[in-house]
Design a protein around this motif. Structure first.
Motif, PDB file in Angstrom:
ATOM      1  N   ARG A 282      -0.776  -2.994 -12.170  1.00 43.91           N
ATOM      2  CA  ARG A 282      -2.157  -3.005 -12.726  1.00 43.91           C
ATOM      3  C   ARG A 282      -1.804  -2.905 -14.276  1.00 43.91           C
ATOM      4  O   ARG A 282      -1.647  -1.674 -14.404  1.00 43.91           O
ATOM      5  N   GLU A 283      -2.823  -3.190 -15.176  1.00 43.66           N
ATOM      6  CA  GLU A 283      -2.876  -3.001 -16.539  1.00 43.66           C
ATOM      7  C   GLU A 283      -3.771  -1.593 -16.497  1.00 43.66           C
ATOM      8  O   GLU A 283      -4.651  -1.576 -15.770  1.00 43.66           O
TER       9      GLU A 283
ATOM     10  N   SER B 159      -5.644  -8.693 -11.171  1.00 43.69           N
ATOM     11  CA  SER B 159      -4.615  -7.466 -10.631  1.00 43.69           C
ATOM     12  C   SER B 159      -4.027  -8.294  -9.513  1.00 43.69           C
ATOM     13  O   SER B 159      -2.797  -7.904  -9.257  1.00 43.69           O
TER      14      SER B 159
ATOM     15  N   TYR C  52      -8.581  -2.214 -19.181  1.00 50.80           N
ATOM     16  CA  TYR C  52      -9.119  -3.514 -18.568  1.00 50.80           C
ATOM     17  C   TYR C  52     -10.068  -4.267 -19.506  1.00 50.80           C
ATOM     18  O   TYR C  52     -10.436  -3.550 -20.562  1.00 50.80           O
TER      19      TYR C  52
ATOM     20  N   ARG D  58      -1.412 -10.483 -11.015  1.00 51.85           N
ATOM     21  CA  ARG D  58      -0.054  -9.597 -11.275  1.00 51.85           C
ATOM     22  C   ARG D  58       0.557  -9.115 -10.214  1.00 51.85           C
ATOM     23  O   ARG D  58       1.974  -8.939 -10.193  1.00 51.85           O
TER      24      ARG D  58
ATOM     25  N   SER E  83      -5.178  -2.722  -6.634  1.00 46.93           N
ATOM     26  CA  SER E  83      -5.578  -2.010  -7.969  1.00 46.93           C
ATOM     27  C   SER E  83      -4.323  -0.939  -7.942  1.00 46.93           C
ATOM     28  O   SER E  83      -4.305  -0.305  -9.178  1.00 46.93           O
TER      29      SER E  83
ATOM     30  N   GLY F  39     -11.083  -7.820  -9.687  1.00 50.40           N
ATOM     31  CA  GLY F  39      -9.654  -7.453  -9.453  1.00 50.40           C
ATOM     32  C   GLY F  39      -8.795  -8.803  -9.329  1.00 50.40           C
ATOM     33  O   GLY F  39      -7.846  -8.829  -8.732  1.00 50.40           O
TER      34      GLY F  39
END
Length: 690
Positions: free
Chosen positions: A506-507, A496, A510, A499, A624, A493
Motif C-alpha cells: 500500500r502507498e 490497494s 493517499y 497493487r 491495506s 481501497g
C-alpha cells in the motif's frame, strides 16, 4: 551502372529481389523525345525482335504480361509524339507515367542538348516527380566503335542538376543492342528507385536509409554483441533470399569490408558499420534490387517507412463479444526476446535493457506520455499506451495509467505489473504486460511484433477467443486473459487491491485516483495459469461506465469494493451494483481492509445477507496491509478469475437456481472461503439504528 559480382549477392537473382513485396503491380513506361530519335523503332524492335524500317509515327500502347518480365510485374510501354498538335496528349501521359525514358539520338547532338535545355525543365514545370532514364539511341551509327568513352563526362552534369535522372543507357533499335536493358532499367527505376536510398551528389546513403538498415542490423544481431556472426549472416541471407552463403563467400564479403571500411569487421563478425558499407557498395555498383529486397522483406515501403499493412494487417478482426490473446507462438516470441535482452541474466529487464529492447520501434509503448496518435481516442478504457502513474502526477499520461508511480524507461510496464526489488520488470510481469496490451489494444501488439522482428505474419502470434455468449452457453470460458472492472467509493481501497495484484505494498500517502488505473498479473487457478487485468474505475466515472452497455460488454467480472471499517462504504457499492443487475456481468463484493476492525454497515441489509439474497459471492482481503509476499491462496484473485471463467454462475439474479452450487464451485475453484463481514449481533445493531 556496373553490375559487378559481389559475394553477398551471388545467390540473389532479379526474381528473388522482386519477390520481396514490391508494392507496385503495374509499371507505365513512357518514351519521350524529339522527333526522329527512334522512340517508335525502339518499341517495335523490342517486341518483334527485328528492325523495321517503316514504323507508325506513334506506336499503340504495348502491354507485357508479368510472367515474361524478371520483376514479375505487368509492364505498359507507351509511345508519344513531340508534335505541337499532340502537346495535350503528351502532357496527360507524362502525368500518368511511372517512369520516363527520355530518348535522344547519339548522331544528333542537338537532341542531347535539349535534354537539359528543354525536356527535363518541362517535366518539372508539369510537377512530374517520376524517375527518368536517359536513352541514347542509334549507337550503330558509330560504326565499329559503338562505346562512348565520354558518356560519363557528358551525362554527369545533367544527373547532378536533375536528381530525377536515374541512369543513362545507350542502345540501337536497328542493331538490336541493349533494348532489353533500356526497359529493365526503366522498370528498375520504378521498383528499386535510387532517390530514397542514395544521395548521388554526396555519394552516401540518405539518413532514412541508414536508419532502416541500422534497425535491420539490430534485429539480425540475435546475440546482441554488436556484430553479425557467420550464422547470423547466413540466417539473414536465408530470410531475405532463401539461400545460404558458402564459407568462401562469407570470407569474401568480410575481405571486401576490411579493405574499404575501418572497423567494419571485428572478431565477432560484421559490424553495423560494415553492414551499412556493404549496402552502400551494392547501390554504387547498381545492385539496388539487393538493398530493396532486404528493406521490403523487413516491411519497408518505397518511402522507407514501415508499411501500414505490415504494422496493422487488415485481415485481423476481433468480433463483438470476443477478445484477442497471444497465441503460443506469441508467448514464445516474447519469452525468447526477453531472454535475449536480459544481458546480465538476472531475470529482469533494467531501464537500459528495456530501452535496447524497444530500440527497433518508434518508442516504448509503455512509457509515460507515449501515445500512438493513429489509434482511436474515443474510449479511455482501451487506452493502455499512455504510461504510468496513479493520478499523483508522477509519470502520468493521458488515458489509462498504471497502478503506481513510475518514470523513466519502462515506467509504464513496471508500474502496472510485477517487478523485482529494483523496480525492473520480470519475465512474469513482462508477459503479463503483453497479455494486457493484447487484450485491450491488439493493434498495438501487432504493430510491435512487426517493430521487434517477428518474421512470420504477425497475426500468427495472436488468436481470437470465442464469443462470451458461447462461453455462457457452454458454462465454461476458453480464454486465458480476463478483464475486471473495480468499483467502489473513494477511499474504499481499490488502488490497494490493484497493487496487491502486482505484489506491491500500500502507498504511504493517499490521493484519490482521477483516471483509470490498470494492473495485470498471472493468477493460478486449479493449477492453470491465467492472466487477470484489473482496471480501477474512479468514482467520478462510475456513472459513465455502469450506464454504458458497450463498456460493460468488455468486462468479464465486476468487483465491488467496500471498506469494512467505514459504515457508509457498502451502501455505495451495493447501490452501484444494483444498476448492473441486467448487464449480464458476473459480480463479486469484496470487503477491503480486513486487517482493520469491522463496523456495521448503514444499509438495508448487511453485506453477507445482501450477497446471499442475490446469489453473489463475498470475499475479504487485507488490502491495506503489505501485500508483497501474499500468495494466490491468500488473495481474492483466484476467486475473481474463477468467477470470470464461469460467467453463468454469478450473474445477479433473484430466481437463479443453484446459488449454493455456484458459491461452492467458487470455493473449490479458488480455494478462498467466503467471509461474512458481520455477525448476527452487529446486524441487529444496525437494524436498531435504522
Amino acid at each position: 551502372p556496373s553490375r559487378q559480382h559481389n559475394p553477398l549477392c551471388s545467390h540473389t537473382s532479379l526474381s528473388l529481389a522482386a519477390m520481396a513485396t514490391t508494392t507496385k503491380k503495374d509499371v507505365r513506361i513512357l518514351l519521350v523525345g524529339d522527333a526522329g530519335v527512334g522512340k517508335s523503332s525502339l518499341i517495335i524492335s523490342l517486341i518483334k525482335e527485328r528492325f523495321q524500317a517503316e514504323v507508325p509515327s506513334v506506336v499503340p500502347e504495348v502491354t507485357i504480361p508479368p510472367e515474361v518480365t524478371p520483376e514479375k510485374v505487368t509492364t505498359h510501354i507507351i509511345d508519344s509524339s513531340s508534335a505541337a498538335e499532340n502537346a495535350a496528349a503528351l502532357c496527360a501521359e507524362i502525368k500518368r507515367a511511372d517512369v520516363i525514358c527520355l530518348v535522344y539520338a547519339v548522331d544528333a547532338r542537338e537532341t542531347f542538348e535539349r535534354i537539359g535545355g528543354y525536356w527535363l525543365p518541362y517535366f518539372r514545370e508539369l510537377e512530374c516527380a517520376v524517375p527518368v532514364v536517359l536513352v541514347g539511341n542509334k549507337i550503330d551509327t558509330r560504326g565499329k566503335h559503338i562505346t562512348n568513352r565520354t558518356l560519363e563526362d557528358d551525362v554527369m552534369p545533367i544527373m547532378n542538376n536533375f536528381k530525377e535522372v536515374e541512369t543513362c543507357v545507350e542502345c540501337s533499335a536497328k542493331a538490336l543492342l541493349n533494348l532489353s536493358e533500356v526497359f529493365y532499367f526503366a522498370q528498375k527505376a520504378v521498383l528499386h528507385p535510387t532517390a530514397p536510398l542514395y544521395d548521388a551528389r554526396g555519394h552516401e546513403l540518405k539518413p532514412k536509409c541508414v536508419a532502416a538498415l541500422q534497425r535491420i542490423f539490430k534485429l539480425c544481431d540475435v546475440d546482441k554483441d554488436g556484430a553479425l556472426s557467420n550464422q547470423e549472416l547466413n540466417d539473414f541471407q536465408r530470410t531475405c533470399f532463401n539461400a545460404p552463403l558458402q564459407s568462401a563467400e562469407l570470407a569474401g564479403v568480410k575481405d571486401v569490408v576490411r579493405e574499404h571500411a575501418e572497423d567494419g569487421v571485428n572478431e565477432a563478425g560484421l559490424t553495423e558499420k560494415g553492414f551499412i558499407f556493404l549496402h552502400t557498395l551494392f547501390i554504387q555498383r547498381g545492385r539496388l534490387e539487393t538493398t530493396w529486397a532486404v528493406l521490403r522483406k523487413f516491411g519497408y515501403s518505397d518511402v522507407l517507412e514501415l508499411r501500414e499493412d505490415f504494422l496493422r494487417p487488415a485481415d485481423f478482426e476481433v468480433p463483438a463479444e470476443c477478445t484477442a490473446e497471444l497465441s503460443p507462438k506469441g508467448y514464445q516470441f516474447f519469452t525468447e526476446l526477453f531472454a535475449r535482452f536480459d544481458r546480465d541474466k538476472d531475470g529482469a529487464l533494467s531501464d537500459e535493457e528495456l530501452r535496447n529492447f524497444f530500440a527497433t520501434a518508434p518508442c516504448d509503448p509503455w512509457s509515460p506520455g507515449e501515445v500512438d496518435e493513429r489509434r482511436p481516442r474515443d474510449d479511455w478504457l482501451v487506452d493502455v499506451t499512455a504510461g504510468a502513474g496513479n493520478g499523483n502526477g508522477n509519470g502520468s499520461g493521458s488515458g489509462a495509467t498504471g497502478a503506481g508511480a513510475g518514470a523513466g524507461a519502462g515506467a509504464g510496464a513496471c508500474a502496472v505489473t510485477v517487478t523485482n526489488d529494483r523496480g525492473w520488470v520480470t519475465l512474469q510481469g513482462f508477459l503479463a504486460r503483453w497479455a494486457m496490451t493484447t487484450l485491450l489494444a491488439p493493434e498495438t501488439t501487432l504493430a510491435y511484433l512487426a517493430y521487434l522482428g517477428f518474421m512470420e505474419k504477425t497475426t500468427a502470434a495472436l488468436k481470437v477467443s470465442r464469443s462470451r455468449k458461447v462461453d455462457i452457453r457452454k458454462k465454461k470460458s476458453s480464454r486465458h486473459v480476463f478483464r475486471g472492472f473495480v468499483f467502489g467509493a473513494t477511499g474504499s481501497g481499490k488502488t490497494s487491491l490493484l497493487r496487491m495484484l502486482i505484489g506491491k505494498p500500500r502507498e504511504s500517502r493517499y490521493e484519490a485516483t482521477q483516471k483509470v488505473v490498470s494492473a495485470v498479473n498471472s493468477v493460478s487457478v486449479k493449477g492453470s495459469e491465467k492472466y487477470l487485468v484489473l482496471q480501477e474505475i474512479p468514482a467520478a466515472l462510475d456513472e459513465e461506465v455502469v450506464s454504458n452497455r458497450k463498456k460493460l460488454e468488455r468486462c468479464d467480472v465486476a468487483v465491488f469494493v467496500y471498506d469494512r471499517s467505514d459504515e457508509n462504504s457498502f451502501e455505495y457499492a451495493a447501490k452501484l451494483q444494483a444498476r448492473m443487475d441486467d448487464a449480464g456481468v458476473p459480480c463479486i463484493f469484496l470487503a477491503s481492509k480486513g486487517d482493520l476492525p469491522a463496523v456495521p454497515q448503514l444499509y438495508d441489509e448487511q453485506p453477507e445477507a445482501h450477497c446471499k439474497e442475490l446469489d453473489l459471492p463475498l470475499a475479504e482481503a487485507s488490502v491495506s496491509a503489505d501485500a508483497g509476499s501474499a500468495s494466490d491462496a491468500e488473495t481474492p484473485f483466484p476467486q475473481i478469475v474463477a468467477l470470470a471463467m464461469t460467467p453463468h454462475l454469478a450473474v445477479p439474479a433473484g430466481d437463479s437456481s443453484g446459488a449454493s452450487i455456484a458459491i461452492r464451485a467458487l470455493k473449490v475453484a479458488a480455494g478462498v472461503g467466503l467471509v461474512g463481514a458481520l455477525g448476527y449481533g452487529a446486524y441487529r445493531l444496525v437494524q436498531k439504528r435504522s
